[in-house]
Design an enzyme around this catalytic site. Structure first.
Site, PDB file in Angstrom:
ATOM      1  N   GLU A 140      21.567  95.598  31.953  1.00 22.04           N
ATOM      2  CA  GLU A 140      21.516  94.138  32.116  1.00 22.04           C
ATOM      3  C   GLU A 140      20.742  93.518  30.980  1.00 22.04           C
ATOM      4  OE1 GLU A 140      19.505  93.653  35.856  1.00 22.04           O
ATOM      5  OE2 GLU A 140      20.866  95.067  36.847  1.00 22.04           O
ATOM      6  N   LYS A 142      17.867  91.259  29.443  1.00 17.27           N
ATOM      7  CA  LYS A 142      16.515  90.920  29.893  1.00 17.27           C
ATOM      8  C   LYS A 142      16.324  89.435  29.576  1.00 17.27           C
ATOM      9  CE  LYS A 142      11.773  92.634  29.435  1.00 17.27           C
ATOM     10  NZ  LYS A 142      11.197  91.324  29.536  1.00 17.27           N
ATOM     11  N   ASP A 144      14.673  85.849  29.231  1.00 19.98           N
ATOM     12  CA  ASP A 144      13.310  85.477  28.852  1.00 19.98           C
ATOM     13  C   ASP A 144      12.905  84.194  29.571  1.00 19.98           C
ATOM     14  OD1 ASP A 144      10.931  85.709  27.651  1.00 19.98           O
ATOM     15  OD2 ASP A 144      11.594  85.155  25.636  1.00 19.98           O
ATOM     16  N   TYR A 252      18.504  89.330  39.902  1.00 20.83           N
ATOM     17  CA  TYR A 252      18.840  90.685  39.476  1.00 20.83           C
ATOM     18  C   TYR A 252      18.215  91.806  40.307  1.00 20.83           C
ATOM     19  CZ  TYR A 252      14.556  89.499  36.928  1.00 20.83           C
ATOM     20  OH  TYR A 252      13.300  89.072  36.602  1.00 20.83           O
ATOM     21  N   LYS A 339      13.276  96.460  24.325  1.00 20.34           N
ATOM     22  CA  LYS A 339      13.043  95.102  23.823  1.00 20.34           C
ATOM     23  C   LYS A 339      13.553  94.962  22.398  1.00 20.34           C
ATOM     24  CE  LYS A 339       9.491  92.740  25.444  1.00 20.34           C
ATOM     25  NZ  LYS A 339       8.120  92.384  25.816  1.00 20.34           N
ATOM     26  N   CYS A 433      -6.671  59.963   8.087  1.00 20.99           N
ATOM     27  CA  CYS A 433      -5.209  59.891   8.117  1.00 20.99           C
ATOM     28  C   CYS A 433      -4.676  59.974   6.682  1.00 20.99           C
ATOM     29  CB  CYS A 433      -4.777  58.587   8.770  1.00 20.99           C
ATOM     30  SG  CYS A 433      -3.024  58.273   8.574  1.00 20.99           S
ATOM     31  N   CYS A 436      -3.152  56.293   5.810  1.00 17.61           N
ATOM     32  CA  CYS A 436      -3.883  55.019   5.704  1.00 17.61           C
ATOM     33  C   CYS A 436      -5.390  55.221   5.597  1.00 17.61           C
ATOM     34  CB  CYS A 436      -3.555  54.133   6.899  1.00 17.61           C
ATOM     35  SG  CYS A 436      -4.175  54.780   8.448  1.00 17.61           S
ATOM     36  N   CYS A 451      -3.989  59.500  14.376  1.00 17.31           N
ATOM     37  CA  CYS A 451      -4.490  58.363  13.614  1.00 17.31           C
ATOM     38  C   CYS A 451      -4.447  57.179  14.572  1.00 17.31           C
ATOM     39  CB  CYS A 451      -3.588  58.096  12.412  1.00 17.31           C
ATOM     40  SG  CYS A 451      -3.914  56.462  11.710  1.00 17.31           S
ATOM     41  N   CYS A 457      -1.087  51.565  10.024  1.00 13.06           N
ATOM     42  CA  CYS A 457      -0.735  52.785   9.300  1.00 13.06           C
ATOM     43  C   CYS A 457       0.765  52.729   8.956  1.00 13.06           C
ATOM     44  CB  CYS A 457      -1.064  53.968  10.214  1.00 13.06           C
ATOM     45  SG  CYS A 457      -0.672  55.561   9.515  1.00 13.06           S
TER      46      CYS A 457
HETATM   47  S1  IVH Z   1      14.182  94.091  36.963  1.00 17.17           S
HETATM   48  C1  IVH Z   1      10.789  96.157  39.551  1.00 17.17           C
HETATM   49  N1  IVH Z   1      15.976  92.924  35.448  1.00 17.17           N
HETATM   50  O1  IVH Z   1      11.305  91.162  32.669  1.00 17.17           O
HETATM   51  C2  IVH Z   1      11.321  95.571  38.309  1.00 17.17           C
HETATM   52  N2  IVH Z   1      13.707  92.262  35.186  1.00 17.17           N
HETATM   53  O2  IVH Z   1       9.135  92.605  31.378  1.00 17.17           O
HETATM   54  C3  IVH Z   1      12.188  94.425  38.539  1.00 17.17           C
HETATM   55  N3  IVH Z   1      13.373  90.474  33.545  1.00 17.17           N
HETATM   56  O3  IVH Z   1       9.260  91.565  35.471  1.00 17.17           O
HETATM   57  C4  IVH Z   1      12.555  93.730  37.311  1.00 17.17           C
HETATM   58  N4  IVH Z   1      15.489  90.224  32.989  1.00 17.17           N
HETATM   59  O4  IVH Z   1      10.474  89.207  35.061  1.00 17.17           O
HETATM   60  C5  IVH Z   1      14.656  93.006  35.764  1.00 17.17           C
HETATM   61  N5  IVH Z   1      17.682  91.949  34.228  1.00 17.17           N
HETATM   62  C6  IVH Z   1      16.391  92.030  34.534  1.00 17.17           C
HETATM   63  C7  IVH Z   1      15.426  91.212  33.918  1.00 17.17           C
HETATM   64  C8  IVH Z   1      14.070  91.373  34.253  1.00 17.17           C
HETATM   65  C9  IVH Z   1      14.253  89.781  32.787  1.00 17.17           C
HETATM   66  C10 IVH Z   1      11.920  90.244  33.514  1.00 17.17           C
HETATM   67  C11 IVH Z   1      11.247  90.367  34.851  1.00 17.17           C
HETATM   68  C12 IVH Z   1      10.379  91.566  34.678  1.00 17.17           C
HETATM   69  C13 IVH Z   1      10.067  91.484  33.224  1.00 17.17           C
HETATM   70  C14 IVH Z   1       9.549  92.783  32.676  1.00 17.17           C
END
Ligand code: IVH
Length: 693
Positions: A140, A142, A144, A252, A339, A433, A436, A451, A457
């Site tokens: 999946e 991740k 942000d 998720y 990451k 500033c 001015c 300022c 200004c």
């Molecule tokens: S699973 C028990 N799936 O990333 C673990 N986390 O750095 C459950 N996050 O704590 C988390 N996308 O806040 C999971 N597809 C994804 C995610 C995800 C973003 C975040 C989440 C997690 C953090 C870890």
């Protein structure tokens, strides 16, 4: 890691633990990280390695043993105290934000992570060797954003709790209910009577850019990235405001007792069928090579997604096996994250410019040795404010790291101290500033310098004209170039000067023909019809954006009543924080501003008319209407429409209620009561038809 003595390790472990705790606080509570995720992860790895070498030195509250906390200061005793933890989203959040704290039924943990494909592969091969077979992984993205835990009971959302410290978090359900993709009520299906589903609340890039533009226009510090914007928004005290922030969500991870699923992917597919937002980009892959293929596919493609992602998460798909593997103190053994390294460039800082903006805020802008980054050549980068410069301890001549994290303006995220030249020098932050010469001031609760010479200004004067003329304000045909020309010819100094410009004067402007003069004068004439709320916005009062201007115009039917309001009266209005109230009061306390308003009033501008008392029809006369749920416009605006059409907006459903006006996700209790009393329920469209809108 090289061998080190126990005493050196002890000192380093203590220092790293303290430092990481501070960075956790900056990230989770203040929404204002001062180092990149990558740097944070490196420090965490160093601490983990030291703790593995000397297990007896692991501190009881080591950051390796617990997740960072987003709980507001003062509530979480393990964090340093700070008066206004949410100040990154000033000024609306300046009042104490109070959310109910709720313990998590299952601890809300973090994930192990790595930046290395080899380590990722090793994670899979080790598990597969232990199990003696190739395994299935849910791969999946991740996302942000900010982690959230939703609880559904009997198909209804009953709680939405932030991660907090992993053990307990803040219940932000009212704010979460404003997110369109999160249903209050599940679609019919065979959902468990009670379950939790966790996920991420995020702000798509488009919403982030719109929010920062608006923040900039009203003189507030923009958010550094979409994650901080999502986090700051989720903790706002006003749900109406959250509704306008364009937050979204992806879920998720489902939890509950005796869930009827064999695999994680089945559980998520079921959640999607109940109407919950899940990601269509997840895929089940088998074995390490296939997992790495998913990672390398998204490493590049993710840049085209409309929201920020910072890696890939893989989870063992088999729920039985997940259970057997269990957790460490901080993270599951059945999942990990890869990451993506942020794209960075390293380049020398040549100089720093200090620019004054429309509202007088000073922004330091770095001039860089041009360097390629993610497809463009970067020459300039934002340094935000003096605090940020001090934190980075930036020197002119330093080699600096530049990143573009989905933001329009690249930012400097670090300094490469090993490359600092001998003649590098600390920049002299201006005290006057640059435009001015007026001494700069710094508001106590704002990180920026200003300022204060708003009316003298040159940049501020010109910017005030550009804002005044802009489409959402007075819609006058004059942009930066025209304002520059008029200013340079000494034809405009005060906003009211625009209305005494003559065709003869305009004909002096370089490149202006009779037609352009007529069009310009025509637009000036039309601007006299612009409604009061927009005129209020056009005045450029600090912190007064379009929404606040509308809100004020409804509470105060004309500018004179607004000008006479005390700070206390202003601050009592829902959605007006103390800083906004003070800014309005300050504006009207200045006799020069009152004089300007008189001049504009004599020129024919509208300074009344859209207030609560401005009735446009009798269509709802005698009708008492209860408003519930989320609408395409704010609830305040809906209520104003009811009143403008002769009706009254009331709070609770009773025998006297004429209609329940229900938007998206209306309150259950209200709907039930309306049904039991036989009260008609209207949707937004029906309401608009009723008032002929
Ligand atoms: S699973 C028990 N799936 O990333 C673990 N986390 O750095 C459950 N996050 O704590 C988390 N996308 O806040 C999971 N597809 C994804 C995610 C995800 C973003 C975040 C989440 C997690 C953090 C870890």
């Amino acid at each position: 890691m090289a061998k080190i003595s126990k005493s050196v390790a002890k000192a380093r472990i203590e220092a790293l633990s303290e430092e990481l705790k501070r960075h956790n606080y900056n990230y989770y509570v203040l929404n204002n990280p001062v180092i990149t995720d990558f740097e944070f992860d490196l420090k965490m790895q160093e601490l983990q390695a030291l703790e593995a070498m000397f297990p007896e030195l692991v501190l009881p509250d080591s950051p390796t043993q617990r997740v960072g906390s987003d709980i507001e200061a003062g509530k979480d005793e393990s964090q340093p105290a700070k008066e206004d933890a949410a100040s990154a989203d000033a000024p609306h959040t300046q009042r104490a934000v109070k959310f109910q704290q709720i313990p998590h039924r299952y601890p809300m943990l973090s994930l192990g992570n790595t930046y290395s494909a080899e380590e990722m592969s090793a994670f899979c091969t080790k598990l597969e060797a232990e199990q003696g077979q190739a395994l299935e992984y849910s791969c999946e993205l991740k996302f942000d954003g900010v982690a959230i835990c939703l609880t559904y009971e009997d198909g209804t959302l009953t709680k939405a709790v932030t991660r907090g410290d992993g053990i307990k978090g803040d219940n932000v359900i009212d704010n979460v209910l404003t997110i369109k993709s999160i249903p209050r009520q599940l679609k019919p299906g065979s959902w468990p009577r009670e379950f939790e589903i966790r996920g991420e609340i995020f702000m798509p890039y488009a919403a982030f850019e719109a929010l920062n533009k608006e923040k900039d226009e009203i003189g507030e510090q923009p958010f550094a990235n979409p994650r901080n914007a999502a986090s700051g928004s989720l903790k706002l005290q006003s749900s109406a405001q959250v509704a306008g922030r364009g937050l979204d969500c992806v879920l998720y991870h489902m939890l509950g007792d005796g869930l009827p699923f064999n695999t994680h992917s089945e559980a998520i597919a079921a959640a999607a069928s109940w109407g919950l937002p899940t990601s269509e980009l997840s895929q089940v892959r088998r074995g390490a090579a296939d997992v790495l293929d998913y990672i390398s596919y998204w490493d590049t493609r993710r840049k085209a997604l409309p929201y920020a992602t910072d890696g890939v998460v893989i989870k063992i798909n088999d729920l039985q096996l997940q259970k057997r593997l269990g957790f460490t103190a901080k993270s599951p053994r059945w999942a990990t994250a890869y990451k993506f390294k942020p794209e960075q460039a390293l380049t020398p800082l040549k100089s720093i410019d200090y620019q004054i903006g429309r509202t007088g805020a000073l922004t330091p802008v770095a001039n860089l040795e041009p360097v390629p980054l993610s497809g463009t050549i970067v020459k300039r980068a934002s340094l935000h404010n003096k605090d940020q410069m001090d934190l980075l301890d930036i020197h002119i001549g330093d080699w600096v790291y530049v990143e573009k994290g989905g933001e329009i303006i690249p930012k400097i995220t670090g300094v490469e101290l090993s490359k600092r030249p001998d003649d590098a020098r600390r920049p002299d932050f201006p005290t006057l500033c640059p435009d001015c010469g007026t001494p700069l001031v710094r508001d106590e609760d704002q990180a920026r310098h200003y300022c204060p010479n708003r009316t003298g200004c040159p940049t501020q004067i010109k910017s005030a004209f550009v804002h005044f003329a802009s489409r959402d304000a007075m819609d006058i045909l004059a942009g930066d170039a025209t304002i520059d020309q008029l200013y340079n010819l000494n034809l405009i100094r005060r906003l009211s000067d625009l209305y005494s410009l003559t065709k003869e004067q305009l004909m002096q402007l370089e490149g202006w023909q009779e037609r352009s003069c007529d069009n310009f004068l025509d637009s000036l004439q039309k601007s006299k019809e612009v409604p009061y709320a927009r005129v209020l916005y056009a005045l450029g009062i600090r912190h007064i954006g379009k929404t606040t201007a509308k809100l004020l115009s409804r509470h105060f039917p004309d500018i004179d009543t607004l000008a006479a309001a005390t700070i206390q009266q202003l601050a009592e209005i829902e959605d007006i924080g103390d800083i906004v109230a003070a800014s309005i009061a300050d504006y009207f306390a200045n006799p020069d501003n009152l004089k300007l308003i008189e001049e504009l009033r004599s020129a024919g501008l509208q300074f009344s008319g859209e207030g609560a008392s401005a009735q446009v029809s009798d269509l709802l006369k005698g009708k008492s209407i209860v408003v519930s749920g989320v609408f395409s416009i704010s609830r305040e605006e809906i209520k104003a429409l009811i009143e403008a059409n002769g009706g009254s907006a009331t709070g609770s459903v009773s025998g006297k209620t004429s209609y329940l006006l229900a938007g998206d996700k209306p309150g259950d209790a209200k709907v039930k009561k309306a049904n039991s009393l036989g009260i008609d329920i209207l949707d937004e469209q029906q309401f608009y038809s009723m008032i002929g809108r």
